[in-house]
Design an enzyme around this catalytic site. Structure first.
Site, PDB file in Angstrom:
ATOM      1  N   GLY A  61       0.804  -1.213   0.000  1.00 36.81           N
ATOM      2  CA  GLY A  61       0.000   0.000   0.000  1.00 36.81           C
ATOM      3  C   GLY A  61       0.837   1.263   0.000  1.00 36.81           C
ATOM      4  N   ASP A  62       1.958   1.237   0.698  1.00 36.47           N
ATOM      5  CA  ASP A  62       2.843   2.402   0.742  1.00 36.47           C
ATOM      6  C   ASP A  62       3.398   2.726  -0.641  1.00 36.47           C
ATOM      7  OD1 ASP A  62       2.422   2.030   3.475  1.00 36.47           O
ATOM      8  OD2 ASP A  62       4.359   1.034   3.764  1.00 36.47           O
TER       9      ASP A  62
END
Length: 318
Positions: free
Chosen positions: A268-269
């Site tokens: 997600g980052d």
């Protein structure tokens, strides 16, 4: 910047706010590899790698005056992340976490962070981030950025978000919900509601949204995310297509299949980094999400939060 960036100026600057910790990878009582990571720091590094020469990436956090903290600063600078917004606090240390992986690449975390320096970033009367905010074109933070701070620090972050957005800066809030960091889900919901209200871009991991609000399934979480009062929303659904909306015009953007998932840390980052990098240069939301998906697909094929630069050279052309 506006809530709907369509053309990128020659030079932009973005600050990511949060915590970076020392990272240990490997089995308990086995051979461990030491590195570093943290959700917004991971995003900052991938932004610096993929943003090209027109994007200046800054990281705002607090570290100690120890050799480990000095080593972190050296490594961030080597990645092209600017460290002028970092505060050094005598006697404090960075946090620490250990990642254990199962056979499918899913991870289990163990944390030692209660006294981490980053929690005290807003203990001072003012911070470098607040003082230099007028020179920034964008701000990125997450639910973890808020969770590690006391209430007074959270209030200052929200005020900073509102101030930056009021002058047209891009203000991105990524939900990243970690229940153990909050006194209760009710408390987290209170601060998340205010953060989303202050943001111009919401980056939402659907299963985190589901957990935070006690929703019955992922579809309910996606529907709730689409109803957030934010002009632009990007919803991450794991291997399912990302859903992006700008002014309630929604598109699904397929993820990329990979031969084998090695480690989902920073998926997600890295998506957030890819999305922000392309939106800041003027790409449409669907194009930005496609690049975010491509970057995340590359990241999950390697162990650890930050993959080797040589594993993503083709994505670093800006």
């Amino acid at each position: 910047m506006t809530d709907s960036p369509s053309a990128a100026p020659a030079q932009l600057s973005i600050a990511a706010l949060g915590e970076c910790m020392l990272e240990l990878q490997g089995p308990a009582f086995g051979n461990l590899r030491q590195t570093f990571g943290g959700d917004t720091l991971n995003t900052a590094v991938y932004l610096a790698r993929c943003g090209g020469p027109r994007l200046s990436v800054h990281y705002a956090t607090a570290l100690g005056d120890d050799s480990l903290s000095a080593g972190l600063l050296e490594r961030w600078a080597a990645e092209g992340v600017q460290t002028g917004l970092v505060q050094r606090l005598p006697g404090r240390l960075p946090g620490l976490y250990l990642i254990e992986l199962d056979a499918g690449g899913e991870r289990r975390f163990h944390y030692w962070r209660d006294q981490a320096a980053a929690r005290a970033y807003f203990d001072a009367a003012t911070t470098a981030l607040e003082e230099q905010a007028e020179a920034l074109d964008a701000l990125y933070l997450s639910g973890i950025s808020l969770a590690i701070l006391p209430d007074a620090g959270r209030e200052r972050v929200l005020a900073l978000m509102a101030r930056m957005r009021s002058r047209g800066a891009l203000v991105a809030f990524d939900n990243n919900y970690r229940p153990r960091l909050w006194a209760s889900a009710e408390a987290a919901r209170h601060w998340y509601e205010r953060a989303f209200a202050a943001a111009s871009l919401a980056l939402v991991t659907a299963d985190d949204h589901q957990t935070l609000h006690g929703l019955p399934d992922l579809d309910a979480a996606v529907a709730a995310a689409q109803a957030l009062p934010v002009a632009e929303i990007a919803i991450k659904r794991g291997p399912l297509p990302a859903r992006v909306g700008l002014g309630q015009t929604w598109q699904d953007v397929p993820t990329e299949a990979v031969p084998r998932v090695v480690d989902t840390t920073a998926a997600g980052d890295s998506f957030a980094a890819g999305y922000l990098a392309r939106r800041l240069r003027g790409d449409a939301p669907a194009e930005a999400a496609a690049f975010g998906n491509r970057l995340a697909a590359r990241v999950i094929q390697h162990p650890g939060a930050l993959i080797p630069r040589e594993a993503m050279q083709d994505l670093m052309k800006g």
